[in-house]
Design an enzyme around this catalytic site. Structure first.
Site, PDB file in Angstrom:
ATOM      1  N   ASP A 214      30.843  48.416  34.910  1.00 35.49           N
ATOM      2  CA  ASP A 214      30.759  49.870  34.993  1.00 35.49           C
ATOM      3  C   ASP A 214      31.094  50.327  36.413  1.00 35.49           C
ATOM      4  OD1 ASP A 214      29.909  52.460  33.824  1.00 35.49           O
ATOM      5  OD2 ASP A 214      28.305  52.317  35.314  1.00 35.49           O
ATOM      6  N   GLU A 264      32.504  29.034  37.558  1.00 35.12           N
ATOM      7  CA  GLU A 264      31.621  27.881  37.425  1.00 35.12           C
ATOM      8  C   GLU A 264      31.506  27.416  35.972  1.00 35.12           C
ATOM      9  OE1 GLU A 264      27.837  28.993  38.975  1.00 35.12           O
ATOM     10  OE2 GLU A 264      28.569  29.364  41.010  1.00 35.12           O
TER      11      GLU A 264
END
Length: 554
Positions: A214, A264
């Site tokens: 957002d 990751e």
């Protein structure tokens, strides 16, 4: 034929599944208004679960769920009180876990909203900051400031009207770039950085495939707090270069950190986690900075959403977008409507001067809007890159522009002194079944939280399900072709310069097959040649009618 500008020599080719996001069609779910399993008039997580077969049948690749966190809902859930739980009105964490698993079993990935610029004033950190007092470590996580003379520290305007600073009882002011109930985080503070690292991992570990960010251009602020220029006598909200609260250089360090966290997970069985940015930035050169290889994966292109229904202007926007995003190795991401904008059926039914006017202020030709919405859907889904569908787009829903004032919920309504009705008209709950409200959402005794118009009879999912000429059938057919045709999805396009004036025509190539898209934006039929795959309206004596798109195989 003229090839759209691009950098390098990127081809359609076949990409590994890990790059699904580069061509994905993502369906936006506004949870409060999508589906209501417990029939209390408010959408919920179990309602989304119950409609997963509908979404799978539609043919989308992923869903993006607008905020589902605990919240006082003073800004539709974008005022988050707890980033690691589910709003009890919507369900539980167990419900969310089940949704993620069930979506994955259907081949649907799940993205959720991240709201990093601000939280709710009900968030524990902000309540602690109010209680701790001046100069406390708790207040350093936000933008608390003193200001002499009883005036706000700056002239910054809030997005929903009024000023962006609110004074509290001890005389200090806190910054809220949106509603008064949404204090801005101070992203220069290490606690804020660490907290959002933890939030990302919390949801990634639960199986979320990514986040929509957002206001991804807003977190960093100029610490000098300079005033903004005046425009028509009022502080501007324009995102000019150097604006102290939008598109500051510091946002890129935040995104780069998040990209490292997402990466990751690249070697997990689920594959990499991804981000899509909400950043209302023009021109596209500025947006491209957000999707460089070490930052976010994609960003909504809002220039097409804001573009008039005009062949020349649309082509310019498409060229400019693809040129600049391809230059950094990113795909374009197209969008026609979302929970913040007037539904495009209504927008396309207005003259261009008033296309973005506030609800109920100008006349609208909904039949014209529907023809153009059908044509625009096929254009969007034929363009290179990914695409987003807002819930109800596939049903051809119009904006609800005559909601009674007493039900208006958008903070813009209050902050504007009841002069701007706001965004509620695109958030009215979905019509699923039946011939009258509440159309399978809630019950007559527990009606939807925003009332549906009786004119939606005939637009329900049930009513359109078996109609081969329905708006829903058009979307299903388009998504099926898009999924199967090797020239569609990510790749390149080549403009057909022999097309008549006022007609968008481009060709795409993939694995020995050739695809062409023609959009007639003139007021007369035009010739068409090729094997027809799909048209947004029936042909007229073998020609392509006005406001109509055709997909062809050559």
């Amino acid at each position: 034929m003229t090839e759209a500008p691009a950098a390098g020599d990127r081809q359609t080719s076949t990409r590994p599944a890990d790059d699904w996001w580069r061509s994905a069609v993502v369906y936006q779910v506004y949870p409060r208004s999508f589906a209501d399993a417990d029939k209390n008039g408010t959408g919920d997580v179990n309602g989304i679960r119950a409609r997963l077969p509908y979404l799978s049948d539609l043919g989308i690749d992923a869903i993006w769920i607008s905020p589902w966190y605990p919240s006082p809902l003073l800004d539709g859930g974008y005022d988050v009180a707890d980033y690691r739980d589910i709003n009890p009105d919507f369900g539980t964490l167990a419900d969310a876990d089940a949704l993620i698993a069930e979506a994955h079993s259907l081949g649907i990935r799940v993205l959720i909203d991240l709201v990093p610029n601000h939280c709710s004033w009900e968030h524990p950190w902000f309540k602690a900051a109010l209680a701790a007092g001046r100069g406390s470590p708790e207040r350093e996580r936000f933008w608390f400031r003193d200001s002499p003379g009883g005036q706000p520290p700056t002239n910054w305007p809030a997005a929903f009207g009024g000023g962006a600073w609110q004074q509290i009882d001890d005389g200090q002011w806190y910054l809220h770039m949106f509603d008064i109930s949404q204090p801005d985080f101070n992203w220069d503070h290490p606690d804020v950085i660490a907290e959002f690292d933890s939030i990302l991992r919390f949801w990634f570990d639960r199986g979320i495939d990514g986040f929509r960010i957002d206001v991804a251009d807003s977190m960093a602020k100029d610490p000098a707090l300079p005033d903004v220029p005046l425009k028509n006598g009022q502080p501007t909200r324009d995102k000019y270069v150097g604006n102290p609260f939008y598109d500051q250089p510091g946002v890129h360090k935040i995104h780069q950190r998040w990209r490292q966290i997402a990466d990751e997970y690249a070697d997990t069985p689920q594959g990499p986690r991804v981000f899509v940015a909400e950043a209302w930035l023009s021109p596209a050169e500025r947006l491209a900075a957000y999707v460089r290889p070490n930052e976010l994966h994609s960003a909504f292109n809002f220039d097409v959403l804001r573009c008039p229904w005009d062949a020349k202007e649309l082509r310019e926007v498409i060229d400019h977008t693809t040129e600049n995003l391809w230059a950094v190795g990113a795909p374009a991401t197209w969008v026609l409507s979302n929970h913040d904008t007037i539904r495009h059926r209504t927008r396309y039914g207005r003259d261009q001067k008033h296309a973005g006017a506030d609800a109920g202020t100008v006349p609208t030709d909904l039949a014209l809007g529907l023809r153009r919405a059908r044509a625009a859907a096929l254009l969007e889904l034929a363009l290179p890159g990914g695409a987003y569908i807002y819930q109800g787009d596939e049903l051809g829903l119009p904006e609800v522009e005559d909601l009674p004032e007493e039900v208006l919920d958008d903070p813009t309504w209050e902050r504007s002194g009841h002069t701007v009705r706001g965004r509620d008209g695109c958030r009215v709950p979905m019509p699923w079944s039946g011939s009258e409200p509440p159309f399978g959402f809630g019950t007559p005794d527990n009606p939807p939280w925003l009332p549906q118009p009786a004119s939606w009879a005939g637009l329900t999912a049930e009513d359109q399900q078996d109609d081969p000429d329905s708006h829903l059938a058009l979307y299903k057919a388009a998504l099926r072709i898009r999924r199967d045709h090797p020239a569609l999805g990510e790749g390149r396009l080549t403009w057909d310069d022999d097309a008549p004036a006022g007609v968008l025509s481009f060709t795409r190539f993939g694995d020995g097959e050739t695809f062409r898209c023609l959009v007639n934006l003139t007021d007369t039929p035009v010739p068409i040649d090729g094997e027809i795959l799909l048209t947004s309206q029936p042909l007229a004596d073998g020609q392509l009618p006005p406001d109509t798109t055709a997909w062809l195989s050559l």
